[in-house]
Structure formats: structure tokens, C-alpha cells
Design an enzyme around this catalytic site. Sequence first.
Site, PDB file in Angstrom:
ATOM      1  N   LYS A  52       0.830  -1.198   0.000  1.00 46.82           N
ATOM      2  CA  LYS A  52       0.000   0.000   0.000  1.00 46.82           C
ATOM      3  C   LYS A  52       0.871   1.257   0.000  1.00 46.82           C
ATOM      4  CE  LYS A  52      -4.340  -1.510   0.358  1.00 46.82           C
ATOM      5  NZ  LYS A  52      -5.201  -1.117   1.465  1.00 46.82           N
ATOM      6  N   GLN A  69      -1.581 -12.376  10.384  1.00 55.23           N
ATOM      7  CA  GLN A  69      -1.889 -12.121   8.979  1.00 55.23           C
ATOM      8  C   GLN A  69      -0.578 -12.062   8.218  1.00 55.23           C
ATOM      9  OE1 GLN A  69      -4.010  -8.840  10.369  1.00 55.23           O
ATOM     10  NE2 GLN A  69      -2.509  -7.303   9.791  1.00 55.23           N
ATOM     11  N   ASP A 105      -3.042  -5.793   0.616  1.00 52.38           N
ATOM     12  CA  ASP A 105      -1.667  -6.169   0.931  1.00 52.38           C
ATOM     13  C   ASP A 105      -1.587  -7.258   1.994  1.00 52.38           C
ATOM     14  OD1 ASP A 105      -2.734  -4.419   2.804  1.00 52.38           O
ATOM     15  OD2 ASP A 105      -0.837  -3.398   3.216  1.00 52.38           O
ATOM     16  N   ASP A 163      -4.117  -8.094  17.296  1.00 57.52           N
ATOM     17  CA  ASP A 163      -4.878  -7.426  16.249  1.00 57.52           C
ATOM     18  C   ASP A 163      -6.080  -8.272  15.825  1.00 57.52           C
ATOM     19  OD1 ASP A 163      -4.791  -5.065  14.390  1.00 57.52           O
ATOM     20  OD2 ASP A 163      -4.761  -6.659  12.882  1.00 57.52           O
ATOM     21  N   ASN A 164      -7.268  -7.692  15.909  1.00 51.80           N
ATOM     22  CA  ASN A 164      -8.500  -8.325  15.417  1.00 51.80           C
ATOM     23  C   ASN A 164      -8.669  -9.786  15.864  1.00 51.80           C
ATOM     24  OD1 ASN A 164      -9.589  -6.102  13.989  1.00 51.80           O
ATOM     25  ND2 ASN A 164      -8.190  -6.480  12.295  1.00 51.80           N
ATOM     26  N   GLU A 213      -7.653  -6.339  20.686  1.00 50.68           N
ATOM     27  CA  GLU A 213      -8.085  -5.201  19.861  1.00 50.68           C
ATOM     28  C   GLU A 213      -9.257  -5.673  19.013  1.00 50.68           C
ATOM     29  OE1 GLU A 213      -8.155  -2.714  16.148  1.00 50.68           O
ATOM     30  OE2 GLU A 213      -7.500  -4.799  16.288  1.00 50.68           O
ATOM     31  N   LYS A 248       0.498   4.693   9.085  1.00 48.52           N
ATOM     32  CA  LYS A 248       0.400   3.287   8.706  1.00 48.52           C
ATOM     33  C   LYS A 248       1.008   3.069   7.326  1.00 48.52           C
ATOM     34  CE  LYS A 248      -3.113   0.680   9.235  1.00 48.52           C
ATOM     35  NZ  LYS A 248      -4.476   0.111   9.161  1.00 48.52           N
ATOM     36  N   TYR A 249       1.082   4.148   6.528  1.00 50.80           N
ATOM     37  CA  TYR A 249       1.526   4.003   5.136  1.00 50.80           C
ATOM     38  C   TYR A 249       2.691   4.909   4.773  1.00 50.80           C
ATOM     39  CZ  TYR A 249      -3.175   2.094   5.232  1.00 50.80           C
ATOM     40  OH  TYR A 249      -4.298   1.390   5.571  1.00 50.80           O
TER      41      TYR A 249
END
Length: 663
Positions: free
Chosen positions: A254, A314, A349, A386-387, A415, A527-528
Site C-alpha cells: 500500500k 496475517q 496487501d 490485532d483483530n 483489539e 500506517k503508510y
Amino acid sequence: MRPRVQTAAAWPRVCIESVTPSVDNGRFPVKRTVGDRICVEADAFCDGHDRIAVAVLWRPADAKTWASAPMRALGNDRWRAEFPLERIGTYEFRVEGWRDVFATLHADLEKKRAASTVLPVDVQEAVAVVQAAHARSEGALATQLQDILTRIGAQSEPLQQLAIVLEPDTAQAMALADDKPFRSEYPVTFRVESERRAAHFSSWYELFPRSQSGDGQRHGTFDDVIGRLAHIRAMNFDVLYMPPIHPIGAKNRKGRNNAVTAQDGEPGSPYAIGAADGGHTEVHAELGGLEGFRRLIQAARAHGLEVALDFAIQCAPDHPWLQEHKDWFTWRADGSIPYAENPPKKYQDIVNVDFYASGAVPDLWNTLRDAVLFWVNEGVTLFRVDNPHTKPFPFWEWLIADVRGRRPDVVFLSEAFTRPKMMYRLAKCGFSQSYTYFTWRNHKHELREYIEELNDGVPRECFRPHFFVNTPDINPLFLQTSGRNGHLIRAALATTLSGLWGMYQGFELCEATPLAPGKEEYLDSEKYQLRAWPERAPGDIVDEITRFNQLRRMHPELQSHLGTRFYQAHNDQVLYFGKFLDAGYLSRSRSMVLVAINLDPQAGQDAEVEIPLWELGLPDHASVAVEDLWDGHRFTWHGKTQHIRLEATRPFALWRIRAGEVA
């Protein structure tokens, strides 16, 4: 099927019900902190008028023997006892009850003695009960009971014998010798997770290590982060939390502001984990590698900070697992793999593992567990996950139990911004803390209802709320439109309502520029891309955050969401509440913390508030000593009703009130 008489006769006569604390009747452990005392209650009763005895038995789960303590009657067949949590790890407790023959006899004889209706046969029967206890006793207890019987035998008058039977020492010895007739036990052994203090009280500061160089064009390193530690600690934070620090995938990377395609030189999202350099146990080279990370861990400890890492299950499309373990993933018929989605968000991504793919059990599960243990061995014992709600509950229950079985000091933060029942289930599965809906609770009734929900029922026993005021993904709409005053409001709410709070770098600078109007994303999200953050800026709230964190350390009432009670403030823009440790502490100390917060960032607000004198055992006209915790000013409040004003530029006030003192 009709039960047999013999079967029915063996059913419990002593009934034990409604044992607390409990989560799903013992299916999951309740959560507490080492040093706490567990207050166990149960309903217990028996047919007829006989007295019963009730006891709680407890032990650390790895101990062989049980400790025991009698439970005391509260009335209406409710019983209570406490036991201490002296170390971290899992504890177990049980509740048992039985007919207390001697207590029943003792009560009956006391009544007869008071009414002068004692018969010689009554005394004979009482002595026979003591003799039976002596016959089944050994050692020092047998000797003590023999001495009692000898003294009884030395008396010729029944009433003199009765006096010895009714002595407190006799009752104590008989309790030790009790053979517990008709003993029954609640059929569940309950568990308690005793965790370290950081599981329920800490202040988190989140940053991207790659943005710490001071130059938005130069990739930051762990050594740059080390240079920030003194400032973070000076703000009285306890935890430095970093997003994933692993190699970032190049495939489908990204770009700036979540552009689907990255330009040359753009760093990509750290949540796209894995590249040719490795995956979840490797470190992004530009951050300084594993050696740089080890230097950071040591430096953070020297500053009194703990490092928390992100555990994100992930993969980038070029994560080594996709080539080495194809049977951990779900592939489409054309040989492609779907990218991750969390509607309306799309993550081109990122791809997800399949926990039940053909080769996933047990290999994938063990590999993920081993990744956590790798970082534990590197000195990390705080993990923000995360998630987790998009991964199987059985996996989390297994992984957390496995890791904490080896290292009970490890703390997991969930989270999960999802439905309440899913969030609570993750807590039941073992997560120590959780992100919450606090981010979207702005109005008085919303905040009150949410805190009261978290203080009741299952959430109270296992769900520890972590109040983040912002995250890299969430730039709250309230902050976008409320400026410095709004940032102060949210900081005041988070630091006083919960023992756990956190902020993402930039909040202290009142940075809240959105990607677009009405969007919760930040413009130029790091983040990017790389960012450069100053330590101070005109109009920042660094000093206020520092003071809030200091007050949290000084006043135990501010170290938990439990013990929060809302009181009357006659203005819908003023949230007003009290904090205390527990009812017992409140009655002993006759002191509590009061907090008032103006929820309107645009204007000052006045309110008539009710001082909860009744909580301190005082009448409505009483006076209390008051200390303004923010500036140390001391004064006296006379009477229950007081007028307060909260300016928009300082939208909060904190007081400690004490009974029995006048300033």
C-alpha cells in the site's frame, strides 16, 4: 425413570447455590490481580432448623493441598468468606457445607439454659457428642477434647457440666473435630486468574518506531526510539507499545493514504507482515534488526517502561509461509488467494491464514504459539492482539492458556471492535484486557450506561476495559472538531474512568486532521508513510497528560473502572462520578475521589451537584474536607448540594473528600 429410595437418600440435604464470583458457572475463570482478596459468596441452607457450617476451600492450581476458611452467615441463607491471591497464576476454589451437629446442640442448650429448662438428659446427650468427637480425633486435638471431658467429669452438677460444654474453647475444638455429617459440595471447582498489576492498571503510549528519526524522509530505528524514552517516561506512561516490527511485504504494498499501489520508496504498512527477509519472528532490517530491538528493551527497562508488541496473525502475499506451508491457507480454484477484508475496509496487501485448513492443526497453531514465546524470550510480556475476533475462540483459549501456563506474567490485550458478546467471549477465553466502545461514547448518558454495564455481571468478573483515546486507525470525529478542549475532555474521561488507558502519538499534540470530512482515518496516516513528530507543540496537552498519569499513580481509586458510581449533576453536559476501591475500604477510610468533567468543548458549564455524603456515613447537612487534586487547594464543603463551574479550557475537576475532617 423413577429413582430408587437409596439413590434419593444419598442426594444432598445441604443445598449450595448461586456461588460467586463466577463466569458462566465456572466454565471460565474470573480475573483478579495478585494481592487481591477474593470474596466468595454462596447461598447455603438445609431442611429443618438445624445449623449448618459452610466453608470455602482454595489453592493455587499447581498445589496439592487445599486451604480452608469458614464462611460467615450474612442473612437470608447467604454466606461469605475471603481468601488472598498471593502470587500470579491460576487459583481454584470450591464451596462445601454440612449439618453442624454441635452448633445446633449449642444453640438449643443456650436457649434452654436461658429459659431454665435444661434437663439432665440434655447434658448427657451433649457430653456424648463431645465423647464421640474425642473418639475420632488424634494428636493435640484429642488431648484437648480429653481435657474438656475430664473437666466435665469432675463436676457433679449438670448445669456445671453444661457450662463447660458451652465454653468457647469447647466450641472451637468441636469445630476442628467435626466429621461433617451430610456434607455436600457445589459440583463446580471455580478458577481465578491472578494476574500482575499491569493487567489492570497501566498507561500506554503508542508510536511507530520508523517515525522517530525527527525527519519525515529518514526511516527511524529502535535507537531513535531510545532517544524518545525519557520524554515518554516523563509523561508518566508505563508502557511503550509499537505496531508490528517485522519485515513488510513488497507484493501489493500500500502507498500513502492507503493508496492501492505504492510508489517507489514508500515503506508500506507494517501490518502486511512477511517478506523474503522472514515473518513473525524476524525484525524489519531498517528498524535495526533484532540487536537493535534488544537494545530498546534494555533501555526501556532502565527508564521504567515496559515494551508491548503487536501480535497480528496475517501475512503479506510474499510471507514465507505462503510458499512453505500452502496447506495453512485457503486457495481459490484459479490458484489465487483472496486478500483480507473487514467491510468496508479492504486490505489488498494482506492475506489470512485458515486455522482449519488441511495442514493447520496442529502445525499452524503451534507455530503461532511459538512466535509468541519467541518474543517472550526476548523480554516481551505485553501483547496487543490485532483483530482477535476474526480468529477462532478455541485457538485463543488454547494459546493463552498454553503461554500463561509457561509464563503467567504474560498479558494479552484484545483489539476487537465488534459486538459486545464477542468481546466478552474473548475476555472469557483469556484476554487480560480489551479495547472498548469508549472511543464512540461522547454523551453523558452513553458514558454512564457503558461504565455501569462494565461494572456489572459477567463483564465485571472478566472484562478489563482499555480506554484508548485514539488509534492509528481511529481519529474520532469528536476530536476532529473540538480542538485542544476536546482532547482534554477525552484525556480526562479515559484517565479517570478506567485503570487502563492509552493514546497514539500525536494525541498529546492535538493532531486530529482527518483524511476527509466525516472520515475517522488520519490524513497522512503513518500506517503508510513516515512522519516526524515533535515532542512539544504550541497548544499541546503534554503537561495535562503528565499530571493525569501522576494522579493515577497517587490515588488507587483511579486505577480501576470498578468502584465507579455516578451522582447527580443537574446539567447534561457535566459527567459527575465518584471512585472508591470497594465498600469495605470506603467504610474504613471514609474517603473517596470525586470527578466532574465538562463534555462541551465549546463553552464552560455550571452545575448543582450532590456530594455523596451518605457514602461516608454522613447526614445531608454534614461538612467534609476537600482537596482539589489538580492544584492541591484545600477547603470545606458544607452540606450535600454544591455549585461547580467547569471552563471549556479546563473541563475537569478532581477532588478527594474526607469525613471527620474540616480544612
